[in-house]
Enzyme design. Structure first.
Site, PDB file in Angstrom:
ATOM      1  N   HIS A 217     -34.290  11.951 -16.555  1.00  0.00           N
ATOM      2  CA  HIS A 217     -33.548  11.579 -15.346  1.00  0.00           C
ATOM      3  C   HIS A 217     -34.354  11.941 -14.104  1.00  0.00           C
ATOM      4  CE1 HIS A 217     -32.059  15.755 -14.590  1.00  0.00           C
ATOM      5  NE2 HIS A 217     -31.856  15.844 -15.899  1.00  0.00           N
TER       6      HIS A 217
ATOM      7  N   ASP B 164     -32.914  12.369 -11.006  1.00  0.00           N
ATOM      8  CA  ASP B 164     -32.154  13.165 -10.037  1.00  0.00           C
ATOM      9  C   ASP B 164     -32.231  14.657 -10.362  1.00  0.00           C
ATOM     10  OD1 ASP B 164     -30.617  12.533 -12.386  1.00  0.00           O
ATOM     11  OD2 ASP B 164     -28.792  13.191 -11.380  1.00  0.00           O
TER      12      ASP B 164
ATOM     13  N   ASP C  60     -36.074  20.819 -14.846  1.00  0.00           N
ATOM     14  CA  ASP C  60     -34.939  19.915 -15.132  1.00  0.00           C
ATOM     15  C   ASP C  60     -34.992  18.710 -14.212  1.00  0.00           C
ATOM     16  OD1 ASP C  60     -32.505  18.810 -15.772  1.00  0.00           O
ATOM     17  OD2 ASP C  60     -31.298  20.350 -14.815  1.00  0.00           O
TER      18      ASP C  60
ATOM     19  N   GLU D 279     -27.919  11.609 -13.844  1.00  0.00           N
ATOM     20  CA  GLU D 279     -27.560  12.475 -14.982  1.00  0.00           C
ATOM     21  C   GLU D 279     -26.746  13.666 -14.539  1.00  0.00           C
ATOM     22  OE1 GLU D 279     -27.523  15.689 -17.870  1.00  0.00           O
ATOM     23  OE2 GLU D 279     -28.419  15.791 -15.888  1.00  0.00           O
ATOM     24  N   GLU D 280     -27.144  14.250 -13.399  1.00  0.00           N
ATOM     25  CA  GLU D 280     -26.516  15.499 -12.967  1.00  0.00           C
ATOM     26  C   GLU D 280     -25.069  15.317 -12.520  1.00  0.00           C
ATOM     27  OE1 GLU D 280     -27.724  18.194 -13.708  1.00  0.00           O
ATOM     28  OE2 GLU D 280     -29.899  18.154 -13.627  1.00  0.00           O
TER      29      GLU D 280
ATOM     30  N   GLU E 136     -33.842  15.566 -22.767  1.00  0.00           N
ATOM     31  CA  GLU E 136     -34.186  16.921 -22.330  1.00  0.00           C
ATOM     32  C   GLU E 136     -33.647  18.038 -23.220  1.00  0.00           C
ATOM     33  OE1 GLU E 136     -32.114  18.023 -18.551  1.00  0.00           O
ATOM     34  OE2 GLU E 136     -30.950  16.257 -19.007  1.00  0.00           O
TER      35      GLU E 136
ATOM     36  N   HIS F  31     -31.099  24.624 -12.592  1.00  0.00           N
ATOM     37  CA  HIS F  31     -29.978  24.757 -11.649  1.00  0.00           C
ATOM     38  C   HIS F  31     -30.003  26.102 -10.912  1.00  0.00           C
ATOM     39  CE1 HIS F  31     -27.331  21.463 -13.729  1.00  0.00           C
ATOM     40  NE2 HIS F  31     -28.621  21.233 -13.898  1.00  0.00           N
TER      41      HIS F  31
HETATM   42  C1  FME Z   1     -20.626  17.117 -17.262  1.00  0.00           C
HETATM   43  S1  FME Z   1     -21.431  15.880 -16.420  1.00  0.00           S
HETATM   44  C2  FME Z   1     -22.703  16.734 -15.639  1.00  0.00           C
HETATM   45  C3  FME Z   1     -23.880  16.868 -16.483  1.00  0.00           C
HETATM   46  C4  FME Z   1     -24.586  18.156 -16.287  1.00  0.00           C
HETATM   47  N1  FME Z   1     -25.855  18.086 -16.910  1.00  0.00           N
HETATM   48  C5  FME Z   1     -26.727  19.065 -16.805  1.00  0.00           C
HETATM   49  O1  FME Z   1     -26.545  20.112 -16.237  1.00  0.00           O
HETATM   50  C6  FME Z   1     -23.742  19.271 -16.859  1.00  0.00           C
HETATM   51  O2  FME Z   1     -22.946  19.844 -16.111  1.00  0.00           O
HETATM   52  O3  FME Z   1     -23.835  19.607 -18.035  1.00  0.00           O
HETATM   53 ZN    ZN Z   2     -31.368  17.674 -16.818  1.00  0.00          ZN
HETATM   54 ZN    ZN Z   3     -29.448  19.603 -14.887  1.00  0.00          ZN
END
Ligand code: FME
Ligand code: ZN
Ligand code: ZN
Length: 424
Positions: free
Chosen positions: A73, A75, A107, A141-142, A169, A382
């Site tokens: 991804h 983003d 990430d 994706e995020e 990932e 994150h």
């Molecule tokens: C639940 S939709 C958001 C997707 C996000 N992905 C990675 O951190 C996550 O919170 O897992």
């Molecule tokens: Zn990711």
């Molecule tokens: Zn992420």
């Protein structure tokens, strides 16, 4: 020769694709220019306006064989810049240790560009894939992937690609072993709301909104502790239990100076991020929510699926969504063999604790493996000061070369096709 490789990584990291206003177009321009330098076919698709997805293609010698999809991804999650030791979109390198600091360094801009660098090297050595290789760069994706990977996986474009295996990932590993993921927990975002009689702040009485909500929170916390205890005792891995974390609390009567102190409010609510492994009983958790966490008998209501996040751990046939990681999935052995060849270790297959786009591909019945080649690296996705070491990044490129070679050269179709050929 490694400097241009690192500076390309820096360039990608310097594009601010953080939510809520990711600069997708700049990322697209950059990726397309890379694709051009690699003579890959490219296509930009907007399944939703201004949310471009890039699909690159390296056609194999036998394009009728199921293809390989390398997904990442574009983003990244937002930052609090002043809490970083280096600016989050500068991609500065700490000369003392070679760490590259940037949002997305783990990430997962690393993975997206490592795919491309691996392809660059393979092309330089005149490697010719037997199977077609696709590389996708997806948006959103995020924030759940609904306008990115979800629409992509459900598109005709995807059907026509005849994908046999997806790589997506994983997570960094603080020790020397890479982590491999065959499934992931599914998100269920819950808001519970309590109602009650308002009253004087000095009065003790039953059934206030606050008391009703607190009873629920206590119950949620007992459940949370029971799950966490299993992890602490070493009985379950992180991804094998249900996680519940309270992420917001909202109550009180606002006033110009803060909150009214002598008034018990008539409403209160709390939000929870719940993650359920595909090996758990989702229906029984939903009963628990209705009966224990937000019982109507206590004037409570609840909403599941905030921001469209409520997935089922089962597919439409009632089977848990996971990728086989035993002898029945030849890709797994190929992946492990390829990592082995690069002299890197890997751990036992795990369930990813959060959520990724891989779930949309698995839901279509396509095997997907979560893997980001980052060993000896603290898990900083994150987090503030996200970084990836230069050498670790370069090693990852070598590992992907080995994986792509193994996947793209895999001649057997399926056991069934093999059997048919034998009969002829
Ligand atoms: C639940 S939709 C958001 C997707 C996000 N992905 C990675 O951190 C996550 O919170 O897992
Ligand atoms: Zn990711
Ligand atoms: Zn992420």
């Amino acid at each position: 020769a490694e400097d241009p490789i690192i500076s390309r990584f820096q360039q990608y990291l310097q594009i601010n694709t953080a939510h809520p206003s990711p600069n997708y177009h700049q990322a697209v321009d950059f990726i397309l220019s890379q694709a051009k330098s690699l003579s890959l076919q490219s296509q930009t698709i907007e399944f939703a306006p201004n949310k471009p997805l890039i699909l690159l293609k390296w056609t194999g010698k036998n394009p009728t064989l199921p293809s390989i999809l390398l997904n990442s991804h574009t983003d990244v999650v937002p930052v609090e810049p002043h809490k970083w030791s280096h600016p989050p979109f500068a991609a500065a390198i700490d000369s003392a240790n070679g760490n590259i600091y940037a949002r997305g360094s783990q990430d997962m801009k690393c993975v997206g560009l490592q795919y491309l660098e691996a392809v660059r090297n393979l092309k330089r050595f005149n490697f010719e894939p037997l199977r077609t290789i696709y590389i996708s760069f997806v948006p959103d994706e995020e924030i759940g992937g609904h306008d990115g990977a979800e629409k992509f996986a459900n598109s005709e474009v995807f059907d026509e690609m005849n994908v046999g295996i997806v790589l997506d990932e994983g997570l960094a590993s603080p020790d020397e072993s890479y982590r491999l993921f065959y499934a992931e927990r599914c998100p269920m975002w819950l808001v519970i709301k309590a109602a009650g009689a308002p009253g004087h702040g000095a009065k003790l009485y039953d059934n206030t909104a606050m008391e009703n909500l607190l009873k629920s929170i206590e119950s949620v916390r007992r459940f949370r502790a029971s799950q966490f205890d299993l992890v602490k005792a070493g009985l379950k891995a992180e991804g094998e239990v249900i996680s519940v974390n309270m992420v917001f609390l909202k109550a009180g009567t606002p006033s110009p100076t803060g909150y009214v102190m002598n008034l018990q409010p008539s409403e209160a609510q709390a939000g929870f991020d719940i993650r359920i492994p595909p090996i758990a009983d989702q229906a029984s958790l939903e009963r628990r929510i209705a009966e224990e966490w937000a019982p109507a008998s206590r004037n409570m209501t609840f909403e599941l699926g905030q921001f469209k996040q409520k997935m089922s751990v089962y597919d439409e046939n009632g089977r848990p969504i996971l990728t086989a990681h035993d002898g029945s999935n030849p890709w797994w052995a190929l992946l492990e063999g390829a990592i082995d060849k690069s002299n890197r270790r890997f751990g036992r297959p795990e369930i990813f604790p959060a959520s990724t786009d891989a779930r949309y591909f698995r839901l279509k019945g396509v095997p997907a493996i979560g893997f980001s080649p980052m060993a000896n690296t603290p898990i900083l996705l994150h987090d503030h000061n996200e970084f990836l070491n230069k050498e670790e990044y370069l090693k990852g490129i070598e590992v992907y070369e080995s994986i792509i070679k193994a996947f793209a050269s895999f001649a057997a179709e399926t056991e069934k096709d093999e059997a048919t050929k034998d009969e002829l």
